[in-house]
Every structure is written in C-alpha cells, then in structure tokens.
Design an enzyme around this catalytic site. Structure first.
Site, short mmCIF file in Angstrom:
data_model
loop_
_atom_site.label_atom_id
_atom_site.label_comp_id
_atom_site.label_asym_id
_atom_site.label_seq_id
_atom_site.Cartn_x
_atom_site.Cartn_y
_atom_site.Cartn_z
N GLU A 245 0.83 -1.21 0.00
CA GLU A 245 0.00 0.00 0.00
C GLU A 245 0.87 1.26 0.00
OE1 GLU A 245 -3.09 -0.01 -0.56
OE2 GLU A 245 -3.90 -1.92 0.13
N ARG B 235 0.55 3.84 -3.15
CA ARG B 235 -0.07 5.14 -2.84
C ARG B 235 0.97 6.23 -2.62
NH1 ARG B 235 -5.76 3.80 0.21
NH2 ARG B 235 -5.77 1.58 -0.17
N ASP C 239 -5.08 -9.27 -8.75
CA ASP C 239 -5.37 -8.29 -9.82
C ASP C 239 -4.17 -7.52 -10.40
OD1 ASP C 239 -5.16 -7.03 -7.34
OD2 ASP C 239 -7.11 -6.06 -7.38
N GLU D 202 -12.31 0.92 -10.27
CA GLU D 202 -11.91 0.07 -11.40
C GLU D 202 -12.87 0.11 -12.59
OE1 GLU D 202 -11.63 -0.70 -8.21
OE2 GLU D 202 -9.54 -1.32 -7.91
C1 DMJ Z 1 -6.42 0.73 -5.00
O1 DMJ Z 1 -5.63 0.89 -3.88
C2 DMJ Z 1 -5.65 0.12 -6.14
O2 DMJ Z 1 -6.33 0.35 -7.34
C3 DMJ Z 1 -5.38 -1.36 -5.95
O3 DMJ Z 1 -4.75 -1.92 -7.07
C4 DMJ Z 1 -6.69 -2.08 -5.73
N1 DMJ Z 1 -7.47 -1.48 -4.68
C5 DMJ Z 1 -7.65 -0.05 -4.63
C6 DMJ Z 1 -8.87 0.48 -5.36
O4 DMJ Z 1 -9.97 -0.29 -5.35
#
Ligand code: DMJ
Length: 467
Positions: free
Chosen positions: A127, A131, A255, A371
């Site tokens: 994270e 981020r 993902d 998404e």
């Molecule tokens: C975000 O932190 C990123 O897009 C991550 O890859 C998946 N989850 C969240 C958004 O849903």
C-alpha cells in the site's frame, strides 16, 4: 534539474454546438446509437471537478494532516500510530490534473513541509508503494519539485529491506525507522505490484538496485505459476515460495500482478514483462473467462487444473476490461465491461462481489472503488465508442446520489440498502474522481503515449535509462 515536460492540457471544449441526444426511452438501457457531445462531456468534466473539490474539502476541513477522513463522524483517521499524509500524497496529481490549483498548492506545501518517513511504525509495503511512492513520483514529474523526489528516494531506501527474504519475494511489512521486516503470508498483488514505482525511481536516481529487486519479486512470482494454466494462486509464503491458497482469479490479492506484467512492458519496454504477460493472459482467457448466456465474465478457478470454482466477479475485477483494451483485446474488453455495467445497474452501485450466474450479491460493500470507471476510460480512449461515456455518466449520477455527504464522499456499507459507511479511502481522490474526470475530459488531458498509470492511477512518465 531537468525541465519537466507538461503532461496535461486541461482546457475543455465548451464551444462545441452539436445538439444533445434524445433521451433514452429505457432509463436503464445502454444507449449505443447516441453520443455525448463534446460540450456535454465538457460539462460533465466540470461537474466531476466540482465534486472532487467537495470531497477534498471534507478532508481539508476535518482531517487536515492525517491520512484520511471519516466523512460521517467528521473525524480524522490514520492507518498507523503516526500519519503518512495518505490522502494529500495520493490526491496531489489529481488536484493538479483537474486544475484545482489552490488545493494542489495546499497539498504540495503540506507534503514538503510535514511529511517525514522517519517513523517507528510498521507499514504495508504494497500500500505504501502504490499510494505514497507512486503519488510522490507522479507529483514530482508533474511539478519538477526535487523535494518530492527526495521524499520518494528516502521512502524507498527505508523499505528496501523487505526484499531480503530467502526467495526475493518481499515481506509484507517494514518498520520505516528500523528497517525490520515482518509478515510472510503474501500474495501476487503484493509481491508483483512494485516495478512501475521502483523502476521509475531507479531511472530517476540512477539506483539500479530499485529496479532489480522489484523485478526479481515479479519474476519469482511468475516462476511459481501453475505449469498447465499459467495462473497464480492468491496466497504465497515468502519464506518458502509455496502457495498457501491456490484459488486463481483476477480479483483482490492477484489483480494488479497481471496489470503490472503488461504495464512494465509499456513503461520500460522490458521484453521479459511482455513474455510473462503473454503467458499469463493466455491462461486468464482460457481458464477464467466464463460465457454465461452470451455475457462474458471472468470467474474463479483452481490454479493447477483450471477447474471452475466460484462464479464470482466484483468491483476489483472490473479493472480487467481496461487492461484487456490497453493490451489490444478491445472485443473482449467491451463485452466484459458491458457485464460489469450490468453488475453496477443491478442495484445502482456495484457490489464488492457478485455471483454472476445467479446475479446475486455475495459481498455488499462499495468503498468508492475506481476500477469500473478506469475501464470505461480506457475503452473510451481506445475504441471511441460513445457508450462508455454514457455508462460513465450513469455511474457518476449514482455515485453522487448515494455516496455524497454534506462534507465529502463516503463509502457504501451495503449497495442493496444504500446504507452509508464512515470512510473515504485515499483512492477515491487518487483514482475514482481522476478516472471519472479523464473519461469526460479531452483526449489530450493525459497523453497515454507518454505515461503509464500505476495501479493507484498515478501517471508515471517514461524516463530513459541513465537520464
Ligand atoms: C487501490 O488501492 C488500487 O487500485 C489497488 O490496485 C486495488 N485497490 C484499490 C482500489 O480499489
């Protein structure tokens, strides 16, 4: 300091005069023979911008200097014992792109004045990378402020010990002050969604180790794919490299691993990434794709055999149409996005997980995820069909209707009842508002030939090695 090339052009076409399309006879039908005029799109972009400003103001008023805001209780929230300014760092490039100059200047100043990573806290490596590191790098490339690059370099240096595991797969947490690591149960998203950020930093600083360590983690994940299917599972022990859960899918925990295989080819031209992507997408299309009465979905399967397990798709999986389109498969992307939009329309906001065979909600929360909007934008940009903007408008109307509060935007606890929850994740401003805005903004607002967006929607500009 090198001159930073401008990425954006935010002037919107308000001069276009084409007539509005006739209203759809079916309010919930996907209209394919009508288009949104440039003037209507420009109006939508302005509306999104105003709502993003509203969301930012909620953070500004009640959580300034903290990680994020709880919009209902109007309280600040921090992920750890000390703040990492998660929302300002994640939101800064959105504020810049949307032309919210005062807000961007405010966030920028807070970050350079107050952000320090010299903190005795264990943070999530994944994270913090997507981020904070992603946000700082993108903001650096947009502003040219060397302090932002210095912060990114300092953060990455502090996090590097995560890669010192027996396999090269990163530990999941690191103490930013001591460099101590912990957390051995990881997953492909956490081990494989690092190269865009560390690779860009390597190019900008000349420190090749950043690239090499993040790439090794990606390759070590890929090496452990199932021989028959080419798919990975969704939990792995970084000490041994053994899978501890063998469910294959494109949802959370996996993902963005697939996303980065394609994107590290696009950003760095790394041929290994292209080869790994080709192997992986073949397995995804063969074993996860599921045709149900003419609708295309991607569900869960056993990684070793490819046998279908759960017929689940959800808000996180909804990045896949965008990735399919970006990697050249617009036909599948379009069909899957139409399925995702059906999922959205079922309750007027998408759930976290849907059983697409029964069309029943399995997990009912909606934490403001981006998404499905991201996919609408890639499709709109790459195939130009007007329906993606029309889908986007309907989703934005619903988003405002159910998630807006007096002081910002908040997650939905249950998409069936529309009961609100009390949190606004930083990705709402980093991603959701950005993708909504990009969907309606002119094409040259962001040059997809020059940048690749990381998984948190931070645009990273190509940097030649050694420059
Ligand atoms: C975000 O932190 C990123 O897009 C991550 O890859 C998946 N989850 C969240 C958004 O849903």
């Amino acid at each position: 300091m090198k001159k930073i090339a401008p990425l954006l052009l935010v002037a919107l076409c308000t001069a276009c005069t084409a007539k509005a399309p006739p209203p759809s006879p079916e309010p919930k039908a996907i209209v394919t023979d009508a288009a949104m005029t440039d003037a209507q799109a420009a109006e939508m972009a302005l509306r999104v911008r105003a709502e993003a400003q509203h969301a930012w103001q909620g953070y500004r008023k009640y959580a300034w200097g903290h990680d994020d805001v709880k919009p209902l209780s109007k309280q600040p929230h921090d992920w750890y014992a000390e703040t990492l300014l998660m929302t300002p760092v994640d939101a800064l490039d959105t504020l810049i792109l949307l032309g919210l100059k005062d807000e961007a200047d405010d966030a920028h100043k807070l970050i350079v004045d107050k952000l320090s990573f010299d903190k005795d806290i264990y943070v999530s490596h994944f994270e913090t990378t997507i981020r904070e590191l992603g946000g700082l790098l993108s903001a650096y490339q947009l502003t040219g402020d060397p302090k932002l690059l210095a912060l990114a370099d300092d953060l990455a240096t502090r996090m590097l010990p995560v890669f010192d595991s027996p396999t090269g797969l990163p530990w999941t947490q690191v103490n930013l002050r001591t460099g101590q690591v912990r957390g051995y149960e990881s997953n492909p998203a956490e081990t494989g969604t690092l190269l865009l950020e560390y690779g860009t930093l390597a190019r900008l600083t000349g420190k090749q180790a950043y690239y090499d360590k993040a790439k090794r983690a990606l390759v070590e994940t890929f090496k452990r794919r199932a021989p028959k299917t080419g798919l990975v599972g969704d939990a792995i022990d970084v000490r041994t490299g053994a899978w501890t859960h063998t469910s294959a899918h494109v949802s959370g925990r996996i993902d963005s691993y697939y996303e980065y295989l394609w994107k590290c080819w696009k950003l760095f031209g790394d041929k290994d990434c292209l080869d790994m992507w080709k192997t992986s997408i073949a397995g995804i299309d063969t074993y996860l794709a599921d045709d149900v009465d003419g609708s295309l979905w991607y569900g869960h399967a056993d990684m070793a055999t490819g046998r279908r397990t759960e017929p689940y798709y959800g808000a996180l999986d909804a990045f896949l149409p965008g990735l399919l389109a970006y990697s050249g498969d617009v036909p599948r992307a379009a069909r899957l996005q139409d399925s995702g939009f059906r999922m959205w329309q079922l309750h007027g906001i998408e759930p976290e997980t849907l059983d697409y065979r029964k069309m029943e909600v399995v997990s009912a929360g909606y934490p403001l995820r981006p998404e499905i909007v991201e996919s609408a934008w890639y499709l709109q940009r790459l195939d130009g069909n007007p329906k993606w903007r029309l889908q986007g408008k309907e989703m934005f109307d619903d988003f405002v209707k159910y998630a807006r509060t007096d002081d910002g935007y908040t997650a939905i606890e249950n998409v069936v009842t529309k009961q609100q929850a009390d949190h606004m994740e930083s990705f709402a401003l980093a991603e959701t508002f950005k993708y909504f805005w990009l969907l309606f903004a002119p094409k040259d607002a962001l040059d997809l030939d020059q940048v690749v967006l990381n998984t948190e929607a931070h645009p990273l500009r190509r940097v030649e090695a050694g420059k």
